[in-house]
Design an enzyme around this catalytic site. Structure first.
Site, PDB file in Angstrom:
ATOM      1  CE  LYS A 141      -4.543  -1.398   1.439  1.00 10.02           C
ATOM      2  NZ  LYS A 141      -5.668  -1.198   2.349  1.00 10.02           N
ATOM      3  CE  LYS A 201      -5.836  -8.358  -2.251  1.00 19.34           C
ATOM      4  NZ  LYS A 201      -6.195  -8.137  -0.905  1.00 19.34           N
ATOM      5  CE  LYS A 212     -13.571  -4.978  -0.081  1.00 13.13           C
ATOM      6  NZ  LYS A 212     -12.423  -4.614   0.749  1.00 13.13           N
TER       7      LYS A 212
END
Ligand code: TYM
Length: 336
Positions: free
Chosen positions: A119, A201, A204
């Site tokens: 992140k 992966k 969202k």
């Protein structure tokens, strides 16, 4: 933690960050199990809205998304008559315990977390304190309720291990306080990958609309997304390391239909990629159709969501306060 709110069964707890919409990955890795396990366990599920603040959000859109997530969870079959459901930010004990756990967590441990590194790389202009402290809040979420099992996808495994380390350390320093929780990671569906890049992966927050499937997508959209899914060279339908695209689709079909990978390979032996992609799309669309319909009903009833969430927060706070009171006493904070 036996009380009028729980039936003295083992406790499961999990949360989901409200960003975008609930994806096929979230569903198969976590939410499906919340639904399946809630009758067997004392269950606590929440919208991790404080976790989502670690990335900059537009406030009014964020508020709408959080409400929509609550409706999506209800539509996925998380049942407020069986489970405590609430917004994390409505139960102040999460943040209070986080502070005390912060003082028992090392910067080195937190900064080693893969998700923090990922992140930080993605949001290089906003590497805030919350981003690094994120897993400590997650530890507080879990330890507050003396949770036995945490049903999550594989990407949360490292955070769970840190939670266990913090719990053991605290217990060793101050005496038995926290239950040391276990993860519950499904055998199929623990890591669903992007339909456009099957080596990463499904997320969202992926800006590529073709990469993710949402539980509230309509049938035509879902089938179209699967038709466009990236596959591999060759034509055999089998799960293999050098075939990440087909392997991902096999995993999805297996998890949706509750079959093993071997059974799926056998079912589609000799058939082409095109036929298989449509079959997977149709299976997912059929599974999500009732969810989308229920979602529309719940999303239109804000009053019901408020009622369920307020009751959930009240029940959660009651349980959380028991642990927090004990923790404050153990660390030597004054209480009268
Ligand atoms: P979040 O919001 O990223 O994801 C919610 C759940 O979905 C799982 N998941 C996946 N499973 C399979 N394949 C995928 N592609 C996939 N993507 C996501 C996640 O593992 C997760 O179970 N930090 C958590 C939220 C959280 C939490 C907690 C979870 C906050 N506090 C306490 C458990 C316990 C998160 O960001 O999940």
């Amino acid at each position: 933690m036996e009380s009028e709110l729980t039936q003295g069964k083992k406790i499961i707890l999990s949360g989901i960050q409200p960003t975008g919409t609930i994806t096929l990955g979230n569903y198969l890795g976590a939410v499906k199990n919340w639904h399946n396990m809630q009758s067997q366990f004392d269950s606590i599920f929440f919208i991790a809205d404080m976790h989502a603040l670690t990335v900059r959000r537009e406030p009014s859109e964020f508020r709408q998304t959080a409400l929509s997530f609550f409706a999506q969870l209800l539509a996925c079959g998380v049942d407020p008559n069986k489970s405590i459901m609430y917004f994390q930010s409505h139960v102040r004990q999460h943040a209070e315990l986080q502070w005390i756990l912060n003082c028992n967590t090392y910067v080195g441990e937190a900064s080693r977390m893969t998700q923090f590194k990922d992140k930080s790389a993605k949001h290089a202009d906003n590497i805030n304190m919350g981003l690094m402290d994120y897993p400590v809040l997650m530890a507080a979420d879990i330890l507050l309720y003396q949770s036995d099992l945490v049903p999550v996808g594989i990407d949360q495994k490292q955070h769970l291990e840190l939670t266990r380390d913090i719990a053991v350390r605290f217990n060793n320093r101050y005496g038995d306080t926290f239950k040391v929780p276990d993860g519950y990671i499904p055998t199929t569906g623990a890591k669903i990958c992007s339909l456009q890049d099957p080596t990463s992966k499904m997320s969202k927050s992926d800006p590529d609309r073709n990469a993710t499937v949402s539980v509230i997508d309509d049938e035509a959209t879902i089938v179209r997304l699967f038709k466009r899914a990236v596959t591999d060279s060759g034509s055999e339908i089998c799960a293999r390391e050098d075939k990440p695209g087909i392997t991902n689709l096999i995993n999805i079909y297996a998890a949706i239909e509750n079959k093993s990978v071997g059974e799926v390979e056998k079912e589609f032996a000799g058939q082409g990629y095109g036929t298989f992609k449509i079959a997977v799309g149709e299976a997912v669309a059929a599974k999500f159709k009732p969810i989308r319909e229920e979602y529309q009903r719940y999303a239109a009833d804000k009053e019901y969501i408020a009622k369920v969430a307020n009751k959930g927060a009240e029940n959660a706070a009651y349980l959380a306060e028991r642990t927090l009171r004990k923790v404050k006493k153990k660390v030597g904070l004054v209480s009268f």
